[in-house]
Design a protein around this motif. Sequence first.
Motif, PDB file in Angstrom:
ATOM      1  N   ALA A   1       0.829  -1.152   0.171  1.00 50.36           N
ATOM      2  CA  ALA A   1      -0.065   0.022   0.048  1.00 50.36           C
ATOM      3  C   ALA A   1       0.835   1.184  -0.115  1.00 50.36           C
ATOM      4  O   ALA A   1       0.675   2.111  -0.571  1.00 50.36           O
ATOM      5  N   VAL A   2       1.866   1.085   0.720  1.00 46.65           N
ATOM      6  CA  VAL A   2       3.016   2.296   0.677  1.00 46.65           C
ATOM      7  C   VAL A   2       3.653   2.419  -0.531  1.00 46.65           C
ATOM      8  O   VAL A   2       3.946   3.663  -1.026  1.00 46.65           O
TER       9      VAL A   2
ATOM     10  N   GLN B   1       2.939   6.696  10.137  1.00 45.42           N
ATOM     11  CA  GLN B   1       2.029   5.618  10.161  1.00 45.42           C
ATOM     12  C   GLN B   1       2.662   5.097  11.712  1.00 45.42           C
ATOM     13  O   GLN B   1       3.486   4.333  11.722  1.00 45.42           O
TER      14      GLN B   1
ATOM     15  N   VAL C   1       6.714   8.160   4.875  1.00 48.16           N
ATOM     16  CA  VAL C   1       5.252   7.638   4.955  1.00 48.16           C
ATOM     17  C   VAL C   1       5.285   6.907   6.232  1.00 48.16           C
ATOM     18  O   VAL C   1       4.190   6.476   6.858  1.00 48.16           O
TER      19      VAL C   1
ATOM     20  N   GLU D   1       1.767  -4.209  -7.773  1.00 50.53           N
ATOM     21  CA  GLU D   1       1.525  -4.807  -6.641  1.00 50.53           C
ATOM     22  C   GLU D   1       1.551  -6.302  -6.874  1.00 50.53           C
ATOM     23  O   GLU D   1       2.187  -7.131  -6.002  1.00 50.53           O
TER      24      GLU D   1
ATOM     25  N   ASN E   1       2.829   1.631  -3.307  1.00 48.44           N
ATOM     26  CA  ASN E   1       1.753   2.000  -4.349  1.00 48.44           C
ATOM     27  C   ASN E   1       1.869   3.514  -4.360  1.00 48.44           C
ATOM     28  O   ASN E   1       1.852   4.418  -5.271  1.00 48.44           O
ATOM     29  N   GLU E   2       2.310   4.370  -3.164  1.00 52.99           N
ATOM     30  CA  GLU E   2       2.191   5.653  -3.072  1.00 52.99           C
ATOM     31  C   GLU E   2       3.568   6.181  -3.732  1.00 52.99           C
ATOM     32  O   GLU E   2       3.494   7.394  -4.090  1.00 52.99           O
ATOM     33  N   VAL E   3       4.676   5.673  -3.358  1.00 48.37           N
ATOM     34  CA  VAL E   3       5.932   6.234  -3.838  1.00 48.37           C
ATOM     35  C   VAL E   3       6.743   5.656  -5.015  1.00 48.37           C
ATOM     36  O   VAL E   3       7.570   6.413  -5.324  1.00 48.37           O
TER      37      VAL E   3
ATOM     38  N   ASP F   1      11.266   8.931   0.550  1.00 47.71           N
ATOM     39  CA  ASP F   1       9.801   9.086   0.590  1.00 47.71           C
ATOM     40  C   ASP F   1       8.995   7.899   1.313  1.00 47.71           C
ATOM     41  O   ASP F   1       8.098   8.076   2.054  1.00 47.71           O
ATOM     42  N   LEU F   2       9.523   6.815   1.177  1.00 48.12           N
ATOM     43  CA  LEU F   2       8.780   5.437   1.679  1.00 48.12           C
ATOM     44  C   LEU F   2       9.067   5.551   3.046  1.00 48.12           C
ATOM     45  O   LEU F   2       8.038   5.302   3.907  1.00 48.12           O
TER      46      LEU F   2
END
Length: 365
Positions: free
Chosen positions: A18-19, A82, A78, A29, A21-23, A74-75
């Motif tokens: 999920a993370v 959390q 994020v 996936e 996918n953001e960065v 970035d990873l």
Amino acid sequence: MALIKDIYNEVFFKQLTAVLNEVIPDFKESLFIEKIYANQFLEKEWKDRMLHVTEVLHVFMPADFNRAAPLLMDLITVLQQQNNQEEKLAYIFLAEYISKYGIHDMKTAIPLLEHTTQFISCEFAVRPFILKYPEPMLLQLYLWSQHENYKVRRFASEGSRPKLPWSMALPLLQKDPTLSFKILENLIDDVHPWVRKSVANHLNDISKDNPEKALIFAKKWKNNSIESAAIIKHGMRTLLKQGQPDVLALYDLDAVGIEVSKFKINTPSVTIGTVLDFEFQIENHNLLDKIIRLEYAVYYQKANGQLNKKVFKISERSFKPLEKSMVKRKQSFKIITTRVFYTGLHQLTLIINGQESEKLDFQLI
């Protein structure tokens, strides 16, 4: 009982992807999960699983470490946001990634190590860099020892320990531990207890290869503050257990005027799985208070027929003039994974301020 390797499970990979996918641009996936579970992943032990995750992540990152580094930044940012993810052991593969793929790009790796260690410790990952770039990395560790974040300051001490457990040794610092003294001097009175504990463990490492240099450091800093006194004492623990005369003298530990009597083993035959029961009396015949460090040593039977000494601490406290105390102790011979017991002759001795008493025999059956 849950196994450590099982931290890499379906739930973890769902959270990770999920993370990612953001960065990571155009992250796939399903392909990532497919590659994770390839090559008999479920048969692998913890370390091999961790290394495998590192290698799979690399497939989805730019091959050029200089281009991959911002994505890793970035990873981690994020993940830090959390709160439930922070410092999860499973994320140690991020530190491994830097060590494995950034080793030829120290300039890019340094800020990434600093950033990552605030999320998951990079104390293992930094060591290959110290081996490859000793002078600039020791300077960097010194600078990190002044960092505002306590995790980075602790990292400066842990990363430069000569003999960090479960990691590669640093021969340069084993040979000359004074190279890390300025790092330790910056941290010995640190406000955070984790940092100070790391200094003690670092000093204990030094004492194993260079007791004389550890003692020089100890004498300089022993009375600097209440905190430094405690850290130095903990850092000298191996030499104290060994009864090293100069370290005993540093703490005014001598056996003058101390009498041991009524020393006896109440269980001369001990069955594996039960306990050794013994007792003794200690008395301070001095007319002044006396610090008495009480220890005992078991000489364990080994497979080759030799006896191997293991020291256990009882207490260390001040005895008033003419004070006496009866001490009773039990030593377990319960089966444990970290020690193999061999039947036959064993011995027990008391250690009073570094001085061994008579040895008493007992049989393990």
